[in-house]
Design a protein around this motif. Sequence first.
Motif, PDB file in Angstrom:
ATOM      1  N   ASP A  77     -27.008  20.141 192.385  1.00 56.52           N
ATOM      2  CA  ASP A  77     -27.674  21.442 192.533  1.00 56.52           C
ATOM      3  C   ASP A  77     -29.146  21.362 192.156  1.00 56.52           C
ATOM      4  O   ASP A  77     -30.007  21.956 192.832  1.00 56.52           O
ATOM      5  N   GLU A  78     -29.450  20.645 191.085  1.00 58.29           N
ATOM      6  CA  GLU A  78     -30.848  20.510 190.658  1.00 58.29           C
ATOM      7  C   GLU A  78     -31.661  19.718 191.677  1.00 58.29           C
ATOM      8  O   GLU A  78     -32.850  19.964 191.875  1.00 58.29           O
ATOM      9  N   LEU A  79     -31.010  18.779 192.352  1.00 58.60           N
ATOM     10  CA  LEU A  79     -31.703  17.972 193.360  1.00 58.60           C
ATOM     11  C   LEU A  79     -32.010  18.759 194.629  1.00 58.60           C
ATOM     12  O   LEU A  79     -32.682  18.253 195.528  1.00 58.60           O
ATOM     13  N   GLN A  80     -31.527  19.985 194.708  1.00 57.81           N
ATOM     14  CA  GLN A  80     -31.827  20.825 195.868  1.00 57.81           C
ATOM     15  C   GLN A  80     -33.074  21.676 195.674  1.00 57.81           C
ATOM     16  O   GLN A  80     -33.653  22.161 196.656  1.00 57.81           O
ATOM     17  N   GLY A  81     -33.520  21.868 194.418  1.00 57.99           N
ATOM     18  CA  GLY A  81     -34.644  22.774 194.237  1.00 57.99           C
ATOM     19  C   GLY A  81     -35.563  22.501 193.061  1.00 57.99           C
ATOM     20  O   GLY A  81     -36.652  23.062 192.971  1.00 57.99           O
ATOM     21  N   ASN A  82     -35.165  21.624 192.145  1.00 60.77           N
ATOM     22  CA  ASN A  82     -35.976  21.320 190.964  1.00 60.77           C
ATOM     23  C   ASN A  82     -36.970  20.212 191.334  1.00 60.77           C
ATOM     24  O   ASN A  82     -36.639  19.024 191.326  1.00 60.77           O
ATOM     25  N   SER A  83     -38.199  20.610 191.664  1.00 60.40           N
ATOM     26  CA  SER A  83     -39.178  19.661 192.233  1.00 60.40           C
ATOM     27  C   SER A  83     -39.509  18.506 191.286  1.00 60.40           C
ATOM     28  O   SER A  83     -39.609  17.353 191.712  1.00 60.40           O
ATOM     29  N   LYS A  84     -39.682  18.801 190.002  1.00 56.47           N
ATOM     30  CA  LYS A  84     -40.042  17.744 189.055  1.00 56.47           C
ATOM     31  C   LYS A  84     -38.897  16.749 188.878  1.00 56.47           C
ATOM     32  O   LYS A  84     -39.119  15.534 188.782  1.00 56.47           O
TER      33      LYS A  84
END
Length: 515
Positions: free
Chosen positions: A222-229
């Motif tokens: 899930d984080e790899l879908q929107g967490n740019s850093k």
Amino acid sequence: MFNKNNGQMNAIDKTIFEQLIPKDHLLVKINEVFDFDFLYEKLKSKYSDIGRHSKDPVMMFKILLLEFIYNLSDVQIAQRVQTDIAFRWFLKLSINDSGPDDTTISYFRTRRIGDEDFELLFTSIVKQCIEKDIVKTRRYQVDSTNVDANVNYPSDKKLLRQAVEKVAKEIRKFNPNLAEQWMQDFESEIDKFYEQQERVHPTAHYETAKQMLESLYCKTYDELQGNSKYIDAYTVCYELVDRYLFNKKDKIISVVDPEARVAYKTTRKTKTGYKNHIIIDKDSEIILGSVQTPFNVGDQKELLPLVEQVEKNYHLKPKEVSADKVYGTTKNRADLKDKDIISNINFYAETEGEADGRYTTHDFLVSEDIMSMTCPNGIVTNRFRDVTIKSDEDSYPYRDFKFDKRYCDNCPHRDKCLNKRKDKFVERGKRIRISSRYDAIARDKARAKTNEFNDALNLRFKIERRFATQVNHRGARRTRYIGLAKTKNQINLVNTVTNIIRAIHIIESLNIGTA
């Protein structure tokens, strides 16, 4: 909100500036020669119609130029603007006006303006040089120099650890427990190798990291879908591992600056960072165009883009182009010939046959249509076949000529011509391979025998002088910023300042000569 400095001085300010700033001050000369007001119209769309008044965009661009004229940082230039009378006059600030702080300068450079604005400033200054008849000829030189990345070049193991720790740092922001457990598992797997042997090859570290990243992908999907850093940190680590394990050429050398690259100038001398490829007018030494690349990009690939850049931006087609031997690929020579541009690019010395006096390819005559070849004994052959060799340098096929063995067996020159191994001939009929664009090679070989060619080579110091000035006086030895895009902007500013100062010197010399 868009805002312009008034530029109007009261009597007191005018008197102070006139008394304290010499008429021959460099900034006075720049102000007299170059116009920067075109930037107002170009940058107006970058600002909102409401809100607080912004800093004058032309003043801000001039501040960026001052940084590289005097080799100052954002903090140093902000301080100098407050105290340097000449700076304030150049920026159209009155005695009582406040200048921007270093944060405002950084914001303007990184967020207010884009890459196209740095390009616009550079090309506009060149156009003004052309309009003032400073650039007169169509004889150009091409070369490149390295700009070191402002990062360390760690060992493979240290580089991987830095990448893994950066991933863990970003995980810690949204799942501290996962970050802690992931790092412990990684350390545990690495420790197992050292329990078995004292020295562990980096490959074991990278294979472990690959497995850990693959398991982490599912846990943090899930984080790899929107967490740019986090995406950036994970991508850099994964690419680092992938390129190492599969021995890919384009390896990452820094987690801090993942776009920097390494190349070997000699077996023991490495360079890391980026390249500044430039094309200059041979007489004025004004830089007409530039391309910035990672350091591992070959110089020869940028020759034609530089020539085309000058044609596109200024409608100037060169009559001749001079460059080092590395630019002398068949493709480059053919492209220049097709554009009717004279090539002053030397050839590497042929090693085949030189040491023992045997014939080389150059001793065989090729017809203009490349349909036949004549050997040193006067025998002509039109037997050939075309072959294609995969190469990044030349996109043209090769032509293999073959001479009849009946002639070669009885040839008085066979000892100097046919290949031998342990005093025995290993070929019966001579074979010669040339490029299908040998017409371009032959043209350049004929040019290389002329006095004009030697004169052009002897002027190569001019482009080297531009690089020396940039390194010694304009802060171009090392990048100030991280990443290729920001490095391009830095180099564009350096190239712009180099042109401005060079133009001032040319105008001064002309004035002295006519005085």
